[in-house]
Enzyme design. Structure first.
Site, PDB file in Angstrom:
ATOM      1  N   CYS A 136      -4.466  -1.135  -1.998  1.00 36.82           N
ATOM      2  CA  CYS A 136      -4.548   0.173  -2.080  1.00 36.82           C
ATOM      3  C   CYS A 136      -5.660   0.410  -3.458  1.00 36.82           C
ATOM      4  CB  CYS A 136      -3.447   1.008  -2.535  1.00 36.82           C
ATOM      5  SG  CYS A 136      -3.688   2.667  -2.866  1.00 36.82           S
ATOM      6  N   ASN A 137      -6.914   0.882  -3.037  1.00 37.62           N
ATOM      7  CA  ASN A 137      -7.616   1.164  -4.075  1.00 37.62           C
ATOM      8  C   ASN A 137      -7.422   1.865  -5.295  1.00 37.62           C
ATOM      9  OD1 ASN A 137      -9.344   0.666  -1.628  1.00 37.62           O
ATOM     10  ND2 ASN A 137     -10.854   0.191  -3.069  1.00 37.62           N
ATOM     11  N   THR A 138      -6.627   2.936  -5.117  1.00 32.91           N
ATOM     12  CA  THR A 138      -6.105   4.031  -6.218  1.00 32.91           C
ATOM     13  C   THR A 138      -5.096   3.146  -7.001  1.00 32.91           C
ATOM     14  OG1 THR A 138      -6.460   6.119  -4.841  1.00 32.91           O
ATOM     15  CG2 THR A 138      -4.821   6.007  -6.474  1.00 32.91           C
ATOM     16  N   ASP A 191       0.921  -1.172  -0.075  1.00 34.38           N
ATOM     17  CA  ASP A 191       0.092   0.100   0.030  1.00 34.38           C
ATOM     18  C   ASP A 191       0.842   1.139   0.028  1.00 34.38           C
ATOM     19  OD1 ASP A 191      -2.159   1.791   0.097  1.00 34.38           O
ATOM     20  OD2 ASP A 191      -2.510   1.322   2.205  1.00 34.38           O
ATOM     21  N   SER A 192       0.388   2.348  -0.471  1.00 36.08           N
ATOM     22  CA  SER A 192       1.200   3.567  -0.257  1.00 36.08           C
ATOM     23  C   SER A 192       1.421   4.018   1.321  1.00 36.08           C
ATOM     24  CB  SER A 192       0.406   4.547  -0.996  1.00 36.08           C
ATOM     25  OG  SER A 192      -0.952   5.078  -0.297  1.00 36.08           O
ATOM     26  N   CYS A 194     -11.302   2.672   0.535  1.00 33.58           N
ATOM     27  CA  CYS A 194     -10.032   2.849   0.745  1.00 33.58           C
ATOM     28  C   CYS A 194      -9.668   2.055   1.850  1.00 33.58           C
ATOM     29  CB  CYS A 194      -9.904   4.464   1.158  1.00 33.58           C
ATOM     30  SG  CYS A 194      -8.092   4.632   1.395  1.00 33.58           S
ATOM     31  N   THR A 195      -8.413   1.573   1.579  1.00 35.55           N
ATOM     32  CA  THR A 195      -8.273   0.415   2.888  1.00 35.55           C
ATOM     33  C   THR A 195      -7.712   1.031   3.878  1.00 35.55           C
ATOM     34  OG1 THR A 195      -5.943   0.442   1.732  1.00 35.55           O
ATOM     35  CG2 THR A 195      -7.322  -1.478   1.208  1.00 35.55           C
ATOM     36  N   HIS A 196      -7.352   2.216   4.342  1.00 36.22           N
ATOM     37  CA  HIS A 196      -7.225   3.227   5.448  1.00 36.22           C
ATOM     38  C   HIS A 196      -8.459   3.046   6.185  1.00 36.22           C
ATOM     39  CE1 HIS A 196      -3.643   4.560   3.463  1.00 36.22           C
ATOM     40  NE2 HIS A 196      -3.077   4.822   4.661  1.00 36.22           N
ATOM     41  N   TYR A 198      -1.298   8.212  -2.696  1.00 32.53           N
ATOM     42  CA  TYR A 198      -1.301   7.985  -4.186  1.00 32.53           C
ATOM     43  C   TYR A 198      -2.488   8.772  -4.843  1.00 32.53           C
ATOM     44  CZ  TYR A 198       2.357   4.244  -4.455  1.00 32.53           C
ATOM     45  OH  TYR A 198       3.550   3.492  -4.428  1.00 32.53           O
TER      46      TYR A 198
END
EC number: 5.1.1.3
Length: 283
Positions: free
Chosen positions: A92-94, A28-29, A204-206, A60
């Site tokens: 990371c979705n983006t 992930d970012s 978003c994974t966050h 990202y």
């Protein structure tokens, strides 16, 4: 006292398991991918896990698609050169929406991406109003609108793009408290709706890292839906049916792209997730 914090030239100090295990990279970012890793680890606890996060280019959501593709391929390549991988998860979705084709073309091992859980949310909603909470980039991308058209065309989709929530999730893992008043301000467009979403996609994974705080602010009974469990099941299937036999006896390890004070502060968190060592990945 020996430190578990290392640079790229220092050998790992953590005790190593004796049995070879498939090696899975979760990338992930930032630290949001830990929410996905946690779901995978619950289902598959006996794997060799590598967690890599790009604290140099984070976040990202504000970067160009070309930059993201080149950066993700570069980082996955650097990890693959150190550890033969059985599978990679782009948590990371983006990054998933733009980099998966390039990754799958370059690497022989399976690459799993993250997409907003719009399909299950459309099935769960009772009032027909589904909220999509994501980064601004994910909200704008054609892929997201294709998912909505395909799986939720009979629902009202209320989309909310926020980079601030990503920062709040990162800050929470660094030990900061989350301001509920700040969350209310971010979610105000939904809270003011005559009929707010009864089901919210954490796109978003966050955002699963803020689950408890979100439930305190959103209307009572709101369902929060994310992709973590589905990704874990997909990972298990691919490891059984399609992944190469790339195994390691090494301990789980985390990689950052720069050994900053912020990255060093994450070491206790990473250790709670089972990563004894944090190293800088040379890219």
């Amino acid at each position: 006292m020996a430190t578990k914090l290392q640079d790229e030239n220092t050998p790992c100090l953590a005790a190593t398991p004796s049995e070879p295990r498939p090696t899975v990279l979760v990338f992930d970012s930032g630290v949001g991918g830990l929410s996905v890793y946690d779901e995978i680890r619950r289902l598959l606890p006996d794997l060799h896990y590598i967690y890599a996060f790009d604290n140099v280019a984070f976040p990202y959501g504000e970067k160009s698609e070309t930059f993201i593709v080149e950066r993700v391929v570069e980082i996955v390549t650097a990890v693959q050169q150190r550890y033969p991988l059985s599978l990679a998860v782009i948590a990371c979705n983006t990054a998933s929406t733009v980099s998966l084709p390039a990754l799958r073309e370059k690497f022989a091992f399976p690459v799993v991406g993250v997409v907003p859980a719009i399909k299950p949310a459309a099935r769960l909603t009772a009032n027909g109003v589904v909220g999509l909470l994501a980064t601004r980039a994910t909200v704008k991308r054609p892929y997201t609108h294709e998912l909505i058209a395909r799986f939720a065309n009979e629902c009202q989709i209320a989309m909310l793009g926020s980079a601030e929530l990503v920062e709040l999730a990162e800050a929470k893992l660094h030990g900061d408290s989350v301001s509920l008043e700040e969350l209310r301000r971010i979610l105000r467009p939904w809270l003011r709706m005559p009929e707010p979403p009864d089901t919210v996609v954490l796109g978003c994974t966050h955002f699963p890292l803020l689950r408890d705080e979100l439930l305190q602010v959103l209307p009572e009974g709101t369902r929060l839906v994310d992709s973590g469990a589905a990704i874990a099941r997909r990972t298990a299937w691919l490891l059984e049916h399609e992944a190469p036999d790339a195994k390691s006896t090494d301990a789980n390890i985390a990689y950052c792209m720069a050994m900053t004070p912020g990255a060093e502060q994450l070491l206790p968190v990473l250790q709670r997730y089972g990563f004894e060592t944090l190293e800088k990945l040379p890219v």
